[in-house]
Every structure is written in structure tokens, then in C-alpha cells.
Design a protein around this motif. Structure first.
Motif, mmCIF file in Angstrom:
data_model
loop_
_atom_site.group_PDB
_atom_site.id
_atom_site.type_symbol
_atom_site.label_atom_id
_atom_site.label_comp_id
_atom_site.label_asym_id
_atom_site.label_seq_id
_atom_site.Cartn_x
_atom_site.Cartn_y
_atom_site.Cartn_z
ATOM 1 N N ILE A 269 0.843 -1.202 0.000
ATOM 2 C CA ILE A 269 0.000 0.000 0.000
ATOM 3 C C ILE A 269 0.871 1.242 0.000
ATOM 4 O O ILE A 269 0.621 2.196 -0.750
ATOM 5 C CB ILE A 269 -0.946 -0.014 1.220
ATOM 6 C CG1 ILE A 269 -1.983 -1.130 1.059
ATOM 7 C CG2 ILE A 269 -1.659 1.327 1.385
ATOM 8 C CD1 ILE A 269 -2.805 -1.369 2.297
ATOM 9 N N HIS A 270 1.908 1.235 0.851
ATOM 10 C CA HIS A 270 2.789 2.398 0.930
ATOM 11 C C HIS A 270 3.487 2.645 -0.405
ATOM 12 O O HIS A 270 3.584 3.779 -0.881
ATOM 13 C CB HIS A 270 3.814 2.180 2.046
ATOM 14 C CG HIS A 270 4.775 3.337 2.207
ATOM 15 N ND1 HIS A 270 4.371 4.569 2.692
ATOM 16 C CD2 HIS A 270 6.098 3.454 1.920
ATOM 17 C CE1 HIS A 270 5.413 5.382 2.701
ATOM 18 N NE2 HIS A 270 6.467 4.738 2.240
ATOM 19 N N LEU B 105 1.884 6.540 -6.934
ATOM 20 C CA LEU B 105 0.862 7.487 -7.393
ATOM 21 C C LEU B 105 1.327 8.929 -7.210
ATOM 22 O O LEU B 105 1.129 9.776 -8.091
ATOM 23 C CB LEU B 105 -0.446 7.251 -6.629
ATOM 24 C CG LEU B 105 -1.169 5.945 -6.958
ATOM 25 C CD1 LEU B 105 -2.374 5.778 -6.059
ATOM 26 C CD2 LEU B 105 -1.576 5.887 -8.416
ATOM 27 N N GLU B 106 1.942 9.219 -6.071
ATOM 28 C CA GLU B 106 2.449 10.573 -5.832
ATOM 29 C C GLU B 106 3.554 10.930 -6.836
ATOM 30 O O GLU B 106 3.579 12.046 -7.373
ATOM 31 C CB GLU B 106 2.990 10.689 -4.409
ATOM 32 C CG GLU B 106 1.897 10.658 -3.350
ATOM 33 C CD GLU B 106 2.463 10.633 -1.933
ATOM 34 O OE1 GLU B 106 1.669 10.541 -1.001
ATOM 35 O OE2 GLU B 106 3.695 10.701 -1.777
ATOM 36 N N ASN B 107 4.446 9.972 -7.103
ATOM 37 C CA ASN B 107 5.530 10.223 -8.066
ATOM 38 C C ASN B 107 4.971 10.450 -9.467
ATOM 39 O O ASN B 107 5.433 11.319 -10.208
ATOM 40 C CB ASN B 107 6.512 9.043 -8.078
ATOM 41 C CG ASN B 107 7.334 8.979 -6.802
ATOM 42 O OD1 ASN B 107 7.428 9.971 -6.082
ATOM 43 N ND2 ASN B 107 7.911 7.837 -6.500
ATOM 44 N N ASP B 108 3.956 9.632 -9.850
ATOM 45 C CA ASP B 108 3.337 9.803 -11.165
ATOM 46 C C ASP B 108 2.697 11.171 -11.287
ATOM 47 O O ASP B 108 2.784 11.831 -12.334
ATOM 48 C CB ASP B 108 2.279 8.713 -11.405
ATOM 49 C CG ASP B 108 2.928 7.362 -11.661
ATOM 50 O OD1 ASP B 108 2.209 6.364 -11.623
ATOM 51 O OD2 ASP B 108 4.152 7.309 -11.901
ATOM 52 N N SER C 69 3.763 14.022 -13.867
ATOM 53 C CA SER C 69 2.808 14.614 -14.811
ATOM 54 C C SER C 69 2.846 16.132 -14.732
ATOM 55 O O SER C 69 2.807 16.823 -15.752
ATOM 56 C CB SER C 69 1.402 14.114 -14.509
ATOM 57 O OG SER C 69 1.327 12.747 -14.715
ATOM 58 N N GLU C 70 2.926 16.662 -13.513
ATOM 59 C CA GLU C 70 2.986 18.112 -13.351
ATOM 60 C C GLU C 70 4.252 18.690 -13.988
ATOM 61 O O GLU C 70 4.218 19.737 -14.654
ATOM 62 C CB GLU C 70 2.934 18.467 -11.864
ATOM 63 C CG GLU C 70 1.594 18.192 -11.229
ATOM 64 C CD GLU C 70 1.618 18.441 -9.721
ATOM 65 O OE1 GLU C 70 0.574 18.268 -9.097
ATOM 66 O OE2 GLU C 70 2.686 18.822 -9.194
ATOM 67 N N VAL C 71 5.383 17.998 -13.791
ATOM 68 C CA VAL C 71 6.645 18.475 -14.371
ATOM 69 C C VAL C 71 6.577 18.421 -15.895
ATOM 70 O O VAL C 71 6.993 19.351 -16.587
ATOM 71 C CB VAL C 71 7.821 17.613 -13.846
ATOM 72 C CG1 VAL C 71 9.079 17.925 -14.627
ATOM 73 C CG2 VAL C 71 8.047 17.888 -12.375
#
Length: 199
Positions: free
Chosen positions: A169-170, A176-179, A183-185
Motif C-alpha cells: 500500500i505504501h 501514485l504521488e511520483n506519477d 505529470s505536473e513536471v
């Protein structure tokens, strides 16, 4: 740099060049209306069709991305619910194993008490019967020891499975946070490239 990006987004909407295409389409339409020759009018007409096709393609692409994002959100919700169910199931199994351990301990304690009482009552018992009883009690104790070991092994296995589940889960949350950050970058980079490419 941020100010340039902000201005581009204000002028261009989502940064896909739609506003510029619409302006070009309006200019092409005005030129087509004011065209003198048939060849020039046909050329302007073809440009308008090309610009319209680009706008339709951009709109279709945006809709596809939107639908894909909705499906991804539904998929992540489903995975999240499955993980929650797995955690609840693991908690129930751990609780059941604890109950089994307590029951095995209670049985063992009762057997030991019964053995002590039997020795007190039969102060001078028959040797043959005593040996039989001791043998039976030894087997029973060994059986109970096996049960206890089995239950403890199960509990240890469930603890390890639960730990692996929490680690998964971690890692999923981190991915998900890295993706999302990536995406933002990438969006910022693409916007920057488009901003630099425009005069």
C-alpha cells in the motif's frame, strides 16, 4: 519564466493553441470572403478546413484524455476498496488466531491441573495404570504442543502477510504521488516549450 507561462495560459486557455487556431480561422474566413480570384478563395477554403480539422482533433484528444482519467480514477477506487477488504480480512484472521492460542493455552492449563489432581487423589495408584495414564498424557501434551506451534506459525505468517500488504500500500501511494509529480513536471515542461516556440 512563471510569469510567461501564466500569460500564455491566460491567452491560450489550456495551452493547446486553440485560441490561436480560432483567430487564424477567423482571419482565413475574412480573407476567403475578400478573396478576389477563385484560386485564392479555394486556397483560403482549404486552409479553413485544415484549421477546423486541427481544432476537432484537439477537442477529440482532450475528450479521450478526460475519459481515460475517469477510468483510471474508477480503477484506483476499486483497488483501494480491495485493499481495504484485504486489511479487514487480515485483522479478522489475526483475531481468530489469537482466540485459538488462548483456547490452546486454556486447554493445556486444564490438562495440567487435571494431572495434578489425579496424582493427589491416587496417592498409591497401580503402576501399570499410572504408566498408561502418563503415556496418554504425554501424547496429549505433545499433540497440544503441535497445535500451539501450528497456531503460532499461522499467526507469524499472518503478521508477515499483513506487513507485506502494508508495504505494498505504501509503495502504491508513493508511486501514485511520483506519477502525479512527474505529470505536473511534464505539463510544465510542455507549456514551457510551447511558450518558447510562440513568437
Amino acid at each position: 519564466m512563471n510569469e510567461v507561462i501564466r500569460k500564455r495560459l491566460l491567452i491560450d486557455g489550456d495551452g493547446a493553441g486553440d485560441d490561436r487556431r480560432i483567430n487564424l480561422l477567423v482571419k482565413s474566413f475574412i480573407k476567403w470572403c475578400n478573396s478576389g480570384s477563385q484560386e485564392e478563395g479555394y486556397s483560403q477554403y482549404q486552409r479553413m478546413l485544415s484549421t477546423l480539422a486541427q481544432c476537432e482533433f484537439s477537442m477529440g484528444k482532450t475528450l479521450l484524455v478526460y475519459d481515460m482519467n475517469l477510468r483510471e480514477m474508477e480503477n484506483y477506487e476499486k483497488i483501494y476498496k480491495e485493499i481495504e477488504c484485504s486489511i479487514a480480512g487480515a485483522h479478522e484472521k489475526i483475531a481468530e488466531c489469537k482466540k485459538q492460542i488462548l483456547q490452546a493455552k486454556r486447554i493445556r492449563k486444564n490438562r495440567q491441573e487435571y494431572d495434578a489432581l489425579a496424582k493427589v487423589i491416587q496417592h498409591h495408584p497401580d503402576r501399570h495404570e499410572t504408566l498408561k495414564e502418563l503415556e496418554a498424557l504425554g501424547k496429549e501434551l505433545e499433540h497440544l504442543s503441535h497445535i500451539k506451534e501450528s497456531v503460532e506459525d499461522k499467526l507469524e505468517l499472518r503478521r508477515k502477510q499483513f506487513h507485506v500488504l502494508l508495504s505494498t500500500i505504501h509503495e502504491l501511494q508513493q508511486t501514485l504521488e511520483n506519477d502525479e509529480k512527474l505529470s505536473e513536471v511534464e505539463e510544465a515542461h510542455e507549456t514551457s516549450i510551447e511558450a518558447d516556440a510562440k513568437p
